[in-house]
Design a protein around this motif. Structure first.
Motif, PDB file in Angstrom:
ATOM      1  N   GLU A  23     -70.269  45.481 -10.199  1.00  0.00           N
ATOM      2  CA  GLU A  23     -71.053  44.788  -9.182  1.00  0.00           C
ATOM      3  C   GLU A  23     -70.230  43.850  -8.308  1.00  0.00           C
ATOM      4  O   GLU A  23     -69.242  43.265  -8.730  1.00  0.00           O
ATOM      5  CB  GLU A  23     -72.205  44.013  -9.821  1.00  0.00           C
ATOM      6  CG  GLU A  23     -71.812  42.733 -10.484  1.00  0.00           C
ATOM      7  CD  GLU A  23     -72.989  41.993 -11.102  1.00  0.00           C
ATOM      8  OE1 GLU A  23     -72.840  40.783 -11.319  1.00  0.00           O
ATOM      9  OE2 GLU A  23     -74.025  42.610 -11.393  1.00  0.00           O
ATOM     10  N   LYS A  24     -70.644  43.780  -7.076  1.00  0.00           N
ATOM     11  CA  LYS A  24     -70.169  42.795  -6.102  1.00  0.00           C
ATOM     12  C   LYS A  24     -71.435  42.125  -5.589  1.00  0.00           C
ATOM     13  O   LYS A  24     -72.428  42.795  -5.310  1.00  0.00           O
ATOM     14  CB  LYS A  24     -69.443  43.456  -4.929  1.00  0.00           C
ATOM     15  CG  LYS A  24     -68.079  43.979  -5.248  1.00  0.00           C
ATOM     16  CD  LYS A  24     -67.080  42.871  -5.117  1.00  0.00           C
ATOM     17  CE  LYS A  24     -65.682  43.412  -5.018  1.00  0.00           C
ATOM     18  NZ  LYS A  24     -64.728  42.400  -4.678  1.00  0.00           N
ATOM     19  N   ILE A  25     -71.377  40.817  -5.437  1.00  0.00           N
ATOM     20  CA  ILE A  25     -72.558  40.085  -5.001  1.00  0.00           C
ATOM     21  C   ILE A  25     -72.319  39.561  -3.592  1.00  0.00           C
ATOM     22  O   ILE A  25     -71.279  38.966  -3.300  1.00  0.00           O
ATOM     23  CB  ILE A  25     -72.887  38.921  -5.955  1.00  0.00           C
ATOM     24  CG1 ILE A  25     -73.163  39.478  -7.354  1.00  0.00           C
ATOM     25  CG2 ILE A  25     -74.064  38.114  -5.432  1.00  0.00           C
ATOM     26  CD1 ILE A  25     -73.336  38.423  -8.415  1.00  0.00           C
ATOM     27  N   LYS A  37     -68.702  47.594   1.640  1.00  0.00           N
ATOM     28  CA  LYS A  37     -67.751  47.768   2.736  1.00  0.00           C
ATOM     29  C   LYS A  37     -68.483  47.748   4.072  1.00  0.00           C
ATOM     30  O   LYS A  37     -69.706  47.915   4.133  1.00  0.00           O
ATOM     31  CB  LYS A  37     -66.951  49.057   2.566  1.00  0.00           C
ATOM     32  CG  LYS A  37     -67.789  50.314   2.509  1.00  0.00           C
ATOM     33  CD  LYS A  37     -66.909  51.504   2.190  1.00  0.00           C
ATOM     34  CE  LYS A  37     -67.763  52.747   2.014  1.00  0.00           C
ATOM     35  NZ  LYS A  37     -66.952  53.903   1.671  1.00  0.00           N
ATOM     36  N   CYS A  38     -67.717  47.549   5.130  1.00  0.00           N
ATOM     37  CA  CYS A  38     -68.266  47.445   6.475  1.00  0.00           C
ATOM     38  C   CYS A  38     -68.909  48.766   6.884  1.00  0.00           C
ATOM     39  O   CYS A  38     -68.341  49.840   6.677  1.00  0.00           O
ATOM     40  CB  CYS A  38     -67.148  47.075   7.457  1.00  0.00           C
ATOM     41  SG  CYS A  38     -67.682  47.001   9.176  1.00  0.00           S
ATOM     42  N   ASP A  39     -70.100  48.694   7.479  1.00  0.00           N
ATOM     43  CA  ASP A  39     -70.806  49.895   7.927  1.00  0.00           C
ATOM     44  C   ASP A  39     -70.140  50.565   9.124  1.00  0.00           C
ATOM     45  O   ASP A  39     -70.416  51.722   9.403  1.00  0.00           O
ATOM     46  CB  ASP A  39     -72.263  49.560   8.278  1.00  0.00           C
ATOM     47  CG  ASP A  39     -73.202  49.725   7.104  1.00  0.00           C
ATOM     48  OD1 ASP A  39     -72.722  49.779   5.959  1.00  0.00           O
ATOM     49  OD2 ASP A  39     -74.419  49.820   7.341  1.00  0.00           O
ATOM     50  N   GLU A  46     -65.139  41.186   0.968  1.00  0.00           N
ATOM     51  CA  GLU A  46     -65.233  40.144  -0.044  1.00  0.00           C
ATOM     52  C   GLU A  46     -66.411  39.266   0.380  1.00  0.00           C
ATOM     53  O   GLU A  46     -66.859  39.317   1.526  1.00  0.00           O
ATOM     54  CB  GLU A  46     -63.943  39.315  -0.101  1.00  0.00           C
ATOM     55  CG  GLU A  46     -62.724  40.093  -0.539  1.00  0.00           C
ATOM     56  CD  GLU A  46     -62.822  40.545  -1.990  1.00  0.00           C
ATOM     57  OE1 GLU A  46     -63.409  39.831  -2.824  1.00  0.00           O
ATOM     58  OE2 GLU A  46     -62.306  41.632  -2.287  1.00  0.00           O
ATOM     59  N   SER A  47     -66.868  38.424  -0.515  1.00  0.00           N
ATOM     60  CA  SER A  47     -68.014  37.574  -0.175  1.00  0.00           C
ATOM     61  C   SER A  47     -67.700  36.634   0.987  1.00  0.00           C
ATOM     62  O   SER A  47     -68.589  36.217   1.714  1.00  0.00           O
ATOM     63  CB  SER A  47     -68.463  36.776  -1.403  1.00  0.00           C
ATOM     64  OG  SER A  47     -67.413  35.939  -1.840  1.00  0.00           O
ATOM     65  N   LYS A  56     -77.610  45.522   6.462  1.00  0.00           N
ATOM     66  CA  LYS A  56     -76.338  46.245   6.487  1.00  0.00           C
ATOM     67  C   LYS A  56     -75.191  45.256   6.444  1.00  0.00           C
ATOM     68  O   LYS A  56     -75.306  44.143   6.953  1.00  0.00           O
ATOM     69  CB  LYS A  56     -76.233  47.100   7.747  1.00  0.00           C
ATOM     70  CG  LYS A  56     -77.230  48.240   7.775  1.00  0.00           C
ATOM     71  CD  LYS A  56     -77.019  49.107   8.996  1.00  0.00           C
ATOM     72  CE  LYS A  56     -77.980  50.272   8.984  1.00  0.00           C
ATOM     73  NZ  LYS A  56     -77.771  51.138  10.138  1.00  0.00           N
ATOM     74  N   LEU A  57     -74.062  45.676   5.858  1.00  0.00           N
ATOM     75  CA  LEU A  57     -72.890  44.822   5.746  1.00  0.00           C
ATOM     76  C   LEU A  57     -71.871  45.179   6.819  1.00  0.00           C
ATOM     77  O   LEU A  57     -71.668  46.354   7.127  1.00  0.00           O
ATOM     78  CB  LEU A  57     -72.239  44.992   4.375  1.00  0.00           C
ATOM     79  CG  LEU A  57     -73.071  44.592   3.155  1.00  0.00           C
ATOM     80  CD1 LEU A  57     -72.278  44.851   1.887  1.00  0.00           C
ATOM     81  CD2 LEU A  57     -73.472  43.141   3.241  1.00  0.00           C
TER      82      LEU A  57
END
Length: 187
Positions: A23-25, A37-39, A46-47, A56-57
């Motif tokens: 997991e990554k939060i 990761k970037c869309d 990273e956070s 979306k990130l």
């Protein structure tokens, strides 16, 4: 009472369960490491480097290009002007929304015009030492294209020349008026 396993978090990107080891939060959710990761550019995040928009990130660079302010003066950081739109990553929605109606390119500026290209000259691109506005890139000899400054520029009929080209083309002619360094010219 029967044993009930703990509920697993669901990754917002792929919809599968996220286990603690992977997991990554960020952005209020738990994500798989490979989904974090970037869309647009697929850069791993990273956070501290992520920006979230409508679930979306994005990395901060792509988020700024896609959703940030557009136009002159809004750069990619450190005071730079960034013209990168992110199109190579599939970003097609970053066209400047506040573009003037009917604008088709060219020079819409109302400031002083360059003596050579006749386009607007803004202070940041103006050649120093000239009373007439010139772009730094246009402030060169019309013949040999040598870069000029206030000590080497010569004007003739609205065009500028270096001392050497000006002397050869518009200077005095005849015996005793050479091209410099003791040359004799009879032309």
């Amino acid at each position: 009472m029967p044993f009930k396993p703990p509920e697993r978090a669901i990754c917002p990107k792929c919809g599968k369960a996220v286990y603690a080891a992977e997991e990554k939060i960020g952005a209020g959710h738990k994500w798989h490491k490979m989904c974090f990761k970037c869309d647009l550019c697929n850069k791993m995040l990273e956070s501290t480097t992520l920006a979230e928009h409508e679930g979306k990130l994005f990395c901060k660079g792509c988020h700024g290009r896609k959703f940030g302010p557009k136009g002159y003066g809004f750069g990619g950081g450190a005071g730079a002007l960034s013209m990168d739109t992110g199109e190579r990553f599939g970003n097609k929605e970053c066209e400047m929304a506040n573009k003037p109606k009917g604008f088709t390119g060219g020079d819409a500026g109302t400031g002083p015009k360059c003596g050579r290209c006749n386009k607007s000259v803004y202070d940041a691109e103006r050649a120093i030492g000239s009373n007439v506005p010139w772009h730094k890139t246009c402030h060169n000899c019309a013949i040999c294209h040598k870069s000029l400054d206030s000590t080497t520029v010569n004007n003739h009929d609205g065009e500028i020349f270096c001392k050497s080209c000006y002397g050869k083309n518009y200077g005095p002619k005849g015996y005793g008026f050479g091209g410099g360094a003791g040359t004799l010219s009879t032309a």
